[in-house]
Design a protein around this motif. Structure first.
Motif, PDB file in Angstrom:
ATOM      1  N   GLY A   1       0.817  -1.216   0.000  1.00  0.00           N
ATOM      2  CA  GLY A   1       0.000   0.000   0.000  1.00  0.00           C
ATOM      3  C   GLY A   1       0.847   1.260   0.000  1.00  0.00           C
ATOM      4  O   GLY A   1       0.480   2.286  -0.559  1.00  0.00           O
ATOM      5  N   PHE A   2       1.999   1.172   0.659  1.00  0.00           N
ATOM      6  CA  PHE A   2       2.877   2.353   0.753  1.00  0.00           C
ATOM      7  C   PHE A   2       4.007   2.298  -0.273  1.00  0.00           C
ATOM      8  O   PHE A   2       5.002   3.008  -0.138  1.00  0.00           O
ATOM      9  N   SER A   3       3.845   1.491  -1.334  1.00  0.00           N
ATOM     10  CA  SER A   3       5.006   1.256  -2.221  1.00  0.00           C
ATOM     11  C   SER A   3       5.488   2.553  -2.875  1.00  0.00           C
ATOM     12  O   SER A   3       6.688   2.707  -3.096  1.00  0.00           O
ATOM     13  N   ASP A   4       4.570   3.510  -3.114  1.00  0.00           N
ATOM     14  CA  ASP A   4       5.032   4.777  -3.702  1.00  0.00           C
ATOM     15  C   ASP A   4       5.982   5.469  -2.726  1.00  0.00           C
ATOM     16  O   ASP A   4       7.083   5.877  -3.092  1.00  0.00           O
ATOM     17  N   THR A   5       5.524   5.553  -1.470  1.00  0.00           N
ATOM     18  CA  THR A   5       6.380   6.158  -0.448  1.00  0.00           C
ATOM     19  C   THR A   5       7.746   5.491  -0.452  1.00  0.00           C
ATOM     20  O   THR A   5       8.789   6.134  -0.530  1.00  0.00           O
ATOM     21  N   LEU A   6       7.739   4.152  -0.405  1.00  0.00           N
ATOM     22  CA  LEU A   6       8.979   3.381  -0.358  1.00  0.00           C
ATOM     23  C   LEU A   6       9.818   3.662  -1.605  1.00  0.00           C
ATOM     24  O   LEU A   6      11.007   3.965  -1.524  1.00  0.00           O
ATOM     25  N   GLN A   7       9.134   3.644  -2.781  1.00  0.00           N
ATOM     26  CA  GLN A   7       9.834   3.871  -4.047  1.00  0.00           C
ATOM     27  C   GLN A   7      10.588   5.196  -3.999  1.00  0.00           C
ATOM     28  O   GLN A   7      11.773   5.277  -4.322  1.00  0.00           O
ATOM     29  N   SER A   8       9.898   6.239  -3.485  1.00  0.00           N
ATOM     30  CA  SER A   8      10.505   7.574  -3.534  1.00  0.00           C
ATOM     31  C   SER A   8      11.532   7.779  -2.434  1.00  0.00           C
ATOM     32  O   SER A   8      12.275   8.740  -2.439  1.00  0.00           O
ATOM     33  N   ALA A   9      11.560   6.886  -1.461  1.00  0.00           N
ATOM     34  CA  ALA A   9      12.589   7.003  -0.413  1.00  0.00           C
ATOM     35  C   ALA A   9      12.984   5.604   0.052  1.00  0.00           C
ATOM     36  O   ALA A   9      12.546   5.124   1.099  1.00  0.00           O
ATOM     37  N   VAL A  10      13.813   4.941  -0.739  1.00  0.00           N
ATOM     38  CA  VAL A  10      14.200   3.548  -0.454  1.00  0.00           C
ATOM     39  C   VAL A  10      14.877   3.438   0.911  1.00  0.00           C
ATOM     40  O   VAL A  10      14.794   2.409   1.588  1.00  0.00           O
ATOM     41  N   ALA A  11      15.512   4.529   1.356  1.00  0.00           N
ATOM     42  CA  ALA A  11      16.198   4.514   2.657  1.00  0.00           C
ATOM     43  C   ALA A  11      15.257   4.051   3.768  1.00  0.00           C
ATOM     44  O   ALA A  11      15.685   3.478   4.777  1.00  0.00           O
ATOM     45  N   LEU A  12      13.940   4.305   3.573  1.00  0.00           N
ATOM     46  CA  LEU A  12      12.966   3.866   4.581  1.00  0.00           C
ATOM     47  C   LEU A  12      13.096   2.368   4.843  1.00  0.00           C
ATOM     48  O   LEU A  12      12.938   1.906   5.969  1.00  0.00           O
ATOM     49  N   ALA A  13      13.399   1.620   3.772  1.00  0.00           N
ATOM     50  CA  ALA A  13      13.456   0.163   3.906  1.00  0.00           C
ATOM     51  C   ALA A  13      14.567  -0.273   4.857  1.00  0.00           C
ATOM     52  O   ALA A  13      14.450  -1.283   5.548  1.00  0.00           O
ATOM     53  N   PHE A  14      15.634   0.544   4.919  1.00  0.00           N
ATOM     54  CA  PHE A  14      16.772   0.147   5.754  1.00  0.00           C
ATOM     55  C   PHE A  14      16.357  -0.054   7.212  1.00  0.00           C
ATOM     56  O   PHE A  14      16.862  -0.920   7.905  1.00  0.00           O
ATOM     57  N   PHE A  15      15.414   0.801   7.676  1.00  0.00           N
ATOM     58  CA  PHE A  15      15.064   0.767   9.106  1.00  0.00           C
ATOM     59  C   PHE A  15      13.855  -0.121   9.391  1.00  0.00           C
ATOM     60  O   PHE A  15      13.477  -0.319  10.531  1.00  0.00           O
ATOM     61  N   MET A  16      13.256  -0.639   8.318  1.00  0.00           N
ATOM     62  CA  MET A  16      12.055  -1.462   8.498  1.00  0.00           C
ATOM     63  C   MET A  16      12.302  -2.654   9.416  1.00  0.00           C
ATOM     64  O   MET A  16      11.605  -2.814  10.428  1.00  0.00           O
ATOM     65  N   PRO A  17      13.311  -3.497   9.111  1.00  0.00           N
ATOM     66  CA  PRO A  17      13.472  -4.690   9.960  1.00  0.00           C
ATOM     67  C   PRO A  17      13.759  -4.320  11.409  1.00  0.00           C
ATOM     68  O   PRO A  17      13.215  -4.933  12.337  1.00  0.00           O
TER      69      PRO A  17
ATOM     70  N   TYR B   1       5.117   3.408  11.057  1.00  0.00           N
ATOM     71  CA  TYR B   1       6.333   3.859  10.372  1.00  0.00           C
ATOM     72  C   TYR B   1       5.993   4.516   9.038  1.00  0.00           C
ATOM     73  O   TYR B   1       6.309   5.685   8.796  1.00  0.00           O
ATOM     74  N   PHE B   2       5.267   3.799   8.182  1.00  0.00           N
ATOM     75  CA  PHE B   2       4.974   4.354   6.855  1.00  0.00           C
ATOM     76  C   PHE B   2       3.962   5.483   6.957  1.00  0.00           C
ATOM     77  O   PHE B   2       4.009   6.442   6.185  1.00  0.00           O
ATOM     78  N   GLY B   3       3.062   5.387   7.946  1.00  0.00           N
ATOM     79  CA  GLY B   3       2.117   6.488   8.151  1.00  0.00           C
ATOM     80  C   GLY B   3       2.874   7.786   8.374  1.00  0.00           C
ATOM     81  O   GLY B   3       2.704   8.766   7.639  1.00  0.00           O
ATOM     82  N   ILE B   4       3.774   7.763   9.344  1.00  0.00           N
ATOM     83  CA  ILE B   4       4.562   8.971   9.644  1.00  0.00           C
ATOM     84  C   ILE B   4       5.404   9.370   8.437  1.00  0.00           C
ATOM     85  O   ILE B   4       5.459  10.531   8.042  1.00  0.00           O
ATOM     86  N   ALA B   5       6.006   8.344   7.793  1.00  0.00           N
ATOM     87  CA  ALA B   5       6.878   8.632   6.660  1.00  0.00           C
ATOM     88  C   ALA B   5       6.106   9.390   5.573  1.00  0.00           C
ATOM     89  O   ALA B   5       6.583  10.391   5.034  1.00  0.00           O
ATOM     90  N   SER B   6       4.879   8.947   5.274  1.00  0.00           N
ATOM     91  CA  SER B   6       4.147   9.575   4.161  1.00  0.00           C
ATOM     92  C   SER B   6       3.838  11.033   4.462  1.00  0.00           C
ATOM     93  O   SER B   6       3.716  11.855   3.558  1.00  0.00           O
TER      94      SER B   6
END
Lengths: 452, 452
Positions: free
Chosen positions: B305-321, B440-445
């Motif tokens: 659902g948040f793939s656009d957010t993730l796409q535009s800021a891949v760095a977000l993925a680093f902190f996911m795990p 996490y993604f809520g705040i990120a968006s």
């Protein structure tokens, strides 16, 4: 059970008798109470009645109640009783209870209390406190009946009668020789069934199961539960009888050891119960969490390293948490099986290999099932066959790795005499996160051309 | 301890005596052995010697050894002994051990065994097997001494002597009235210290702590460990004395219950030990894993659902795990504290609220510390202040949620009389994954404009 319903009205009766100063009536109530119930009553009593409650109890009752109270209340009671009465109580208390009570006090407090006590008692306690915590030396008490091997059954029975009041349990009499060495044991049954003039050394059981003062309490618990003993003798050096450990203390040990396993397995930090203050609890839990946070960043940097792969196929991110999570879960399962298995069983190398291969098989079976399931889901969801293969094969490999990690890590710790439970679930989970991401993105980058 | 060193040479001596057919010498060795040691010897013995070993043991020894063997060996022994000798053994065995032995057998096997036994014995066992598993009714045995309240101390002592052989422990005598109702208890000490002509009803202790046949075994264990009893009487209906539960069985219960807690906390599935076959173990572990796999996919779809957010800021993925992991870990910690706390303490609503607020505070303290740490790291690593804020604030919120989830979920289960331990660590972890990703993604968006 039966005790509980009337507990509340009991409290009322007690307060009544205290208000009206009816010591007789108060004593009649107490005579019918178990130490644990007395302690409960004392703790439920409004503060203003507590002093009189203590005043009305006799020394024997105070001693019984003391060992059922938590440390704070124990100290409150001692302080309320005043030095003279409290030392009388301490003299009567079992040494093991006393040692536990004192173990957390300031040296000067210990000094003050011991100094007033009977020399012999305080010596014994001070001696016990020199043994390392969680060893037999700390658990033992001296409320047991010993007899000389030269006694006749009649002499033994007489001594038993004299010491009935003092001994904690009468099931066994321990037989010693001239040098106080433990040479045998006679059960009370043997006395009942033997002839009065029989010599003890003829009827005694010479292959005595005993523990050394330095034996770990977990080992002692293992033996008592295996042999169904009520008490087990504790020796020092060459069989000198030092004391006995009774089953009631062992039950507490078993519960305590189980709690410690769970604390470690869940990395929840030592000794946090319902009454621990927030800051203390947080302080005890933080070290683990910060360590795990830093390890968690490793996963981050792995993803960082594969960011191109991720960029070109964002769909990979969808399955990241699932794969990482699953690897952690299966690792935790294996870990729990190993840690608890070690409680009741000692392992030789043969069993270890058997266990590792068992878990390898489990990993393969679990891996195949889950991999099959997820690759179909991945294919249907994302419509990419390749993605299905990548996710599926990754899960298969990571689940096998996770299972083995959860098995081998605690076994290695155990081998090096480190408590296997320190390899906590969260730690295994976090380590497995790293494995899983490496495998996942590694495989993904191979197929990247087909994925993007 | 002392027993173990000689274990190996013992085995040799035993094989020797069996080979040479020296029954006398064999018996001399056995007389000195504990039941547990006999069982160990039997299990270590090469198969070819086992038959003779059993042949040389007398019924009493066989009965003692039986209860120390695991189920497979017990059945092997019964089968080797042949129906006549084996029923003799079964007649002697304590009913509780017998019930455990039979409980897993096929109805017809049970039928066959019971049919040959003494009527009275088999009735008792069949009666016990009607009680639900893990209740007092299943644990009790009838190897205790009861006396009438009209007895004198002398009569009581005489009866005690007659039954010494049979009774498991002699510490207490239970006093019953005309209708076999439990009306009091006399400790063996009381008899020793009483006058021979005293009436039992005058010296007996009338406020007997007892349990009902349907009481849960965990509750029984709690009481025995609180009261430091060697045995506790079991009643049915209005105080009819049915049997006693002895402390040795309670130790096994405590260990078993602790294992069950850990099995559940780690979702490792019921009853997996070192000897469980791979397929069985895998089969028992799979259901949980598949459930967790499916829940894990929810996290996937959130990321989707948040793939656009993730796409535009891949760095977000680093902190996911890391964020997901930390939320799971803190949840597991709280869970463990609650589950084990409930073992030794009963909760009222006041304590529950206190506990929840405590954990709320813990969550806040832990959250602030970790959030502060991670935002600095994020800022330094990725050079983006906004990212630091996003990661930090997310971690703060998710850690608080995680702590509360780990506390409240098990408490709710407990309230509805569901074992709180079924809210396993992995389950809490997986649920917390979902919370954390949403936050996490809520705040990120919200900050996405500044992130990309």
């Amino acid at each position: 059970m039966a005790a509980s319903p009337s507990e509340y009205e009991l409290t009322l009766q007690i307060i009544q008798s205290l208000k009206e100063g009816k010591k007789r009536g108060f004593q009649e109530i107490m005579d019918e109470l178990q130490p644990y119930d007395m302690a409960q009553q004392y703790q439920h009593l409004p503060a203003k009645h507590r002093n009189k409650f203590l005043l009305y109890l006799n020394i024997a009752q105070l001693k019984e109640m003391m060992k059922e109270l938590n440390k704070e209340d124990q100290l409150e009671v001692l302080q309320k009783l005043g030095i003279e009465k409290s030392t009388k109580v301490l003299d009567l208390m079992e040494n093991d209870d006393l040692t536990t009570l004192l173990s957390d006090l300031e040296p000067e407090q210990i000094e003050e209390l011991l100094s007033e006590m009977k020399q012999e008692e305080s010596d014994m306690v001070q001696h016990m406190m020199n043994y390392p915590p969680e060893t037999a030396g700390r658990l033992m008490n001296n409320r047991f009946v010993w007899i000389s091997k030269h006694y006749t059954v009649r002499e033994a029975v007489d001594k038993l009668k004299d010491f009935a009041e003092l001994a904690e349990y009468l099931n066994y009499l321990y037989v010693i020789d001239e040098e106080k060495k433990l040479v045998g044991v006679v059960s009370y049954k043997d006395l009942l069934l033997g002839e009065m003039q029989d010599k003890i050394e003829d009827i005694m059981f010479t292959r005595v199961v005993k523990v050394d003062v330095h034996t770990d309490q977990e080992e002692v618990a293992k033996m008592i539960s295996r042999y169904d003993f009520i008490s087990i003798p504790v020796i020092e050096g060459d069989d000198k009888l030092m004391g006995v450990i009774t089953v009631d203390d062992i039950i507490d040990v078993v519960i305590q050891e189980a709690n410690e396993d769970i604390e470690k397995l869940s990395a929840s930090g030592k000794a946090i119960d319902f009454n621990t203050k927030p800051f203390v609890a947080a302080y005890r839990r933080l070290p683990w969490l910060i360590l795990l946070l830093l390890i968690g960043l490793v996963s981050g940097s792995i993803i960082d390293g594969f960011s191109d792969t991720l960029q070109s196929a964002v769909a990979l991110a969808f399955f990241m948490p699932m794969i990482a999570g699953m690897t952690g879960n299966t690792g935790t399962q294996s870990l729990a099986v190993v840690v608890r298995g070690l409680v009741s069983q000692d392992l030789d190398i043969k069993q270890v290999m058997k266990l590792i291969f068992r878990e390898l098989w489990v990993g393969i079976i679990i891996g195949l099932s889950c991999a099959f399931l997820i690759s179909i889901i991945a294919f249907i969801w994302q419509g990419s066959f390749t993605l299905g293969v990548v996710v599926g094969s990754s899960l298969l490999i990571t689940l096998i790795i996770g299972t083995l990690a959860g098995t081998i890590i605690p076994l290695v710790l155990y081998k090096f005499n480190i408590d296997p439970a320190v390899a906590s679930g969260p730690l295994i989970t976090t380590i497995n996160d790293i494995f899983s991401l490496l495998v996942y993105f590694g495989i993904a980058s191979i197929f990247i051309s087909k994925l993007s």
